[in-house]
Design an enzyme around this catalytic site. Sequence first.
Site, PDB file in Angstrom:
ATOM      1  N   ASP A 230       4.188  -6.523 -52.103  1.00  0.00           N
ATOM      2  CA  ASP A 230       4.286  -7.818 -52.304  1.00  0.00           C
ATOM      3  C   ASP A 230       5.628  -8.221 -52.299  1.00  0.00           C
ATOM      4  O   ASP A 230       6.535  -7.407 -52.413  1.00  0.00           O
ATOM      5  CB  ASP A 230       3.756  -7.993 -53.900  1.00  0.00           C
ATOM      6  CG  ASP A 230       3.157  -9.332 -54.445  1.00  0.00           C
ATOM      7  OD1 ASP A 230       3.358 -10.253 -53.767  1.00  0.00           O
ATOM      8  OD2 ASP A 230       2.406  -9.506 -55.274  1.00  0.00           O
TER       9      ASP A 230
ATOM     10  N   ASP B 247      -2.499 -17.324 -52.799  1.00  0.00           N
ATOM     11  CA  ASP B 247      -3.289 -16.789 -54.142  1.00  0.00           C
ATOM     12  C   ASP B 247      -4.393 -17.550 -54.444  1.00  0.00           C
ATOM     13  O   ASP B 247      -4.809 -17.461 -55.590  1.00  0.00           O
ATOM     14  CB  ASP B 247      -1.827 -16.667 -55.107  1.00  0.00           C
ATOM     15  CG  ASP B 247      -0.954 -15.617 -55.315  1.00  0.00           C
ATOM     16  OD1 ASP B 247      -1.332 -14.740 -54.552  1.00  0.00           O
ATOM     17  OD2 ASP B 247       0.112 -15.673 -55.811  1.00  0.00           O
TER      18      ASP B 247
HETATM   19  C1  DGJ Z   1       1.195 -12.194 -56.447  1.00  0.00           C
HETATM   20  C2  DGJ Z   1       0.232 -11.686 -55.426  1.00  0.00           C
HETATM   21  O1  DGJ Z   1       0.019 -12.810 -54.379  1.00  0.00           O
HETATM   22  C3  DGJ Z   1      -1.055 -11.730 -56.310  1.00  0.00           C
HETATM   23  O2  DGJ Z   1      -2.032 -11.441 -55.459  1.00  0.00           O
HETATM   24  C4  DGJ Z   1      -0.860 -10.515 -57.182  1.00  0.00           C
HETATM   25  O3  DGJ Z   1      -0.448  -9.177 -56.430  1.00  0.00           O
HETATM   26  C5  DGJ Z   1       0.504 -10.802 -57.974  1.00  0.00           C
HETATM   27  N1  DGJ Z   1       1.521 -11.114 -57.292  1.00  0.00           N
HETATM   28  C6  DGJ Z   1       0.882  -9.525 -59.226  1.00  0.00           C
HETATM   29  O4  DGJ Z   1       2.027  -9.727 -59.428  1.00  0.00           O
END
Ligand code: DGJ
Length: 706
Positions: free
Chosen positions: A444, A508
């Site tokens: 991430d 997301d």
């Molecule tokens: C952002 C990501 O896009 C989410 O899927 C998740 O992993 C969060 N970060 C976790 O902090």
Amino acid sequence: MNEKKLVELTGKHTQIIIELGEYAEILHWGKKIEGELERCRSVIHRPVPQGRLDKDVAMTLMPELGRGLFSSPGLEGHRDGLDWAPVFVITDVVQSSAGHLLIKSEDKRAGLKLSTELMLDEYDVIKTRQTLKNIKAGKYYLNRLANTLPLPARTKELMTYYGRWVKEFQTQRQPLLQGGYQQENRRGRTSHEHYPAFVAGTEDFSENHGEVWGFHFAWSGNHRMRADVKVDGRRYMQAEVIYFPGEIALEQGESHTTPWLYASYNASGLNGMSQQFHSHVRNSVISPDYKEKVRPVHLNTWEGIYFDHDPEYIMSMASQAAELGVERFIIDDGWFKGRDDDYAALGDWFLDERKYPNGLEPVIEHVNNLGMEFGLWFEPEMINKDSDMYREHPEWLLAVDGYNQPEGRHQYVVDLMNDDAFNFLYERLDYFLGKYNIGYIKWDMNREIVQPGHEGRASGVKQTERFYDLVDLLRTKYPQVSIESCASGGGRVDFEVLKRTDRFWPSDNNDALERQTIQRGMSYFFPPEVMGSHIGSSECHCTRRKHSIEFRGLMAMFGHMGIELDPVKEDETEKQNFAHYVELHKSIRSLLHSGVNWRLTTDDPAHQAQAVVAKDQSEAVVLIAQLAMPTNMTSGNLRIPGLDEKAQYRVSVLDKPAFFERIANTQPPWMEADNVLSGSWCGEIGLSIPVLDPETALLLKLERVD
Ligand code: DGJ
């Protein structure tokens, strides 16, 4: 090189004809043409109007102000104020294979050498990049080094991208006029806002019509892309990295290479262009180790438990996941020391022993015993000020001393040029990958980069390159570990990052309705197997919209499928439904992840449809989604291109909405009958679209009957 000569690059349907003399000019980039190129070339030499320079000035692969080309130059730089207007002369041309051309040029006076590479592959995708070498004493400061490609004067429109967090890959159309189009990304990662791609085309180009030239700049940092119209009507495009002042300074003997610019021409619209990019990505971008592997169905813990980690409970989630048919179980954020919310702990890549007193082994063993692979979340490039890492090494922050840069999600960025910081991160990831049976990393990157300063100097380019290095080092040592590129969803989606990862988290936003548009936008350049696509909970965590399991299940179908919720909390009926969609996905996965993709055109904008046709045209799956209330009582026919026109196909319904029979007096009779239709019927006349409620979908299968 005094004699002008012609060089030709040939793909399957595309041809590039380049005239090489002192400089390189693309004379033609489009459909393959027959004929004697040598004899014909003079017919496209331009007139020289009055009121401007007395000589025709070519639009070269390296536009130079010094030649009198008043476009955006391909190079800007200087040596302490000198050597700022170079004019390169070709010294050598190497055509090593049918598709690969290396043009070497030099400006002796300025002390610079330039190499321009162009490759055209069998899928009609071009790759081009520039390398500049300083061959004279004194630092050469490079301000800009761009890849330039010409566009024919008949390119009249653009399809460009915009977006933001939870709404990535939105497309818009605009005319290509004088003044042109320019996008700049200064966010330090590929970005949600300015995905580095656009398409230029002839007037009204569409999915199946018009000539199109698509461009993708493979770089995960700051960039600038432009398409411009010159006053004489000629057009060109450019893609480049944005360099901060002073950051590219070449000592004598040093060189600097741009990222690759990818481009593809298609004479019949966007579908053809995307199919070319998809083939290229499948064969030349995705790691060969991963290409043939089946992409396992995921369960990711994030939206199920967020930071609330209890190993016993997580194991019960895994047990439930296995029953649903899940094949890879991933623990997301929240597992490492002190990580109870998003205010603290980034950088402390040690297991949180409060949460996991017996280590990770019992969880991983449990997951493996259930027949699933185990995956773990990391965000290696980031640091919270509330972390041991920062307390011990405040100097590891990527920053400029004396300034307080704004926080993003309460976090900052680690200076990857700092070898100690880089080595620490490598060592920590190496520790986890070496100690545990981890098959997958969700990598991430949750904030934008404001002041990429290393020892006071701008280092935006180096930071991105060091990120690549870190992934590459781990990838070399652990080639079996699959990696997902995530940056708050789709903030780092590009071909360069895909060379070292296997999958993207496009957004997301798991709202099935929004995902339709997001994934459609992404599909112009990426095939479905690299798009993580999860069934979220019935009420979407990002939009609060509620969707039926049928809609969520089908919308997650055309990607790399997963589930993003806590299965323990779901009731039996819902769990059976998850199992049904996981099973359905598995039954068509090999076709979805290898076939030819078509974005279908519908008569009513309320519908969005897509098809994947097997490469040998033996079968196809078709998804019809109704996104809004249709304009009319009935919605016309759905035409399905790409099938073998002469073959016969049996059409069957694989999945439909729960209330389907009750919302019309009768649905189209073809749905109940045993229908065998020719490929040309499907492509030209199609099937009548049934009555559907908004935010519902239908999945069809077509199988060739011999
Ligand atoms: C952002 C990501 O896009 C989410 O899927 C998740 O992993 C969060 N970060 C976790 O902090």
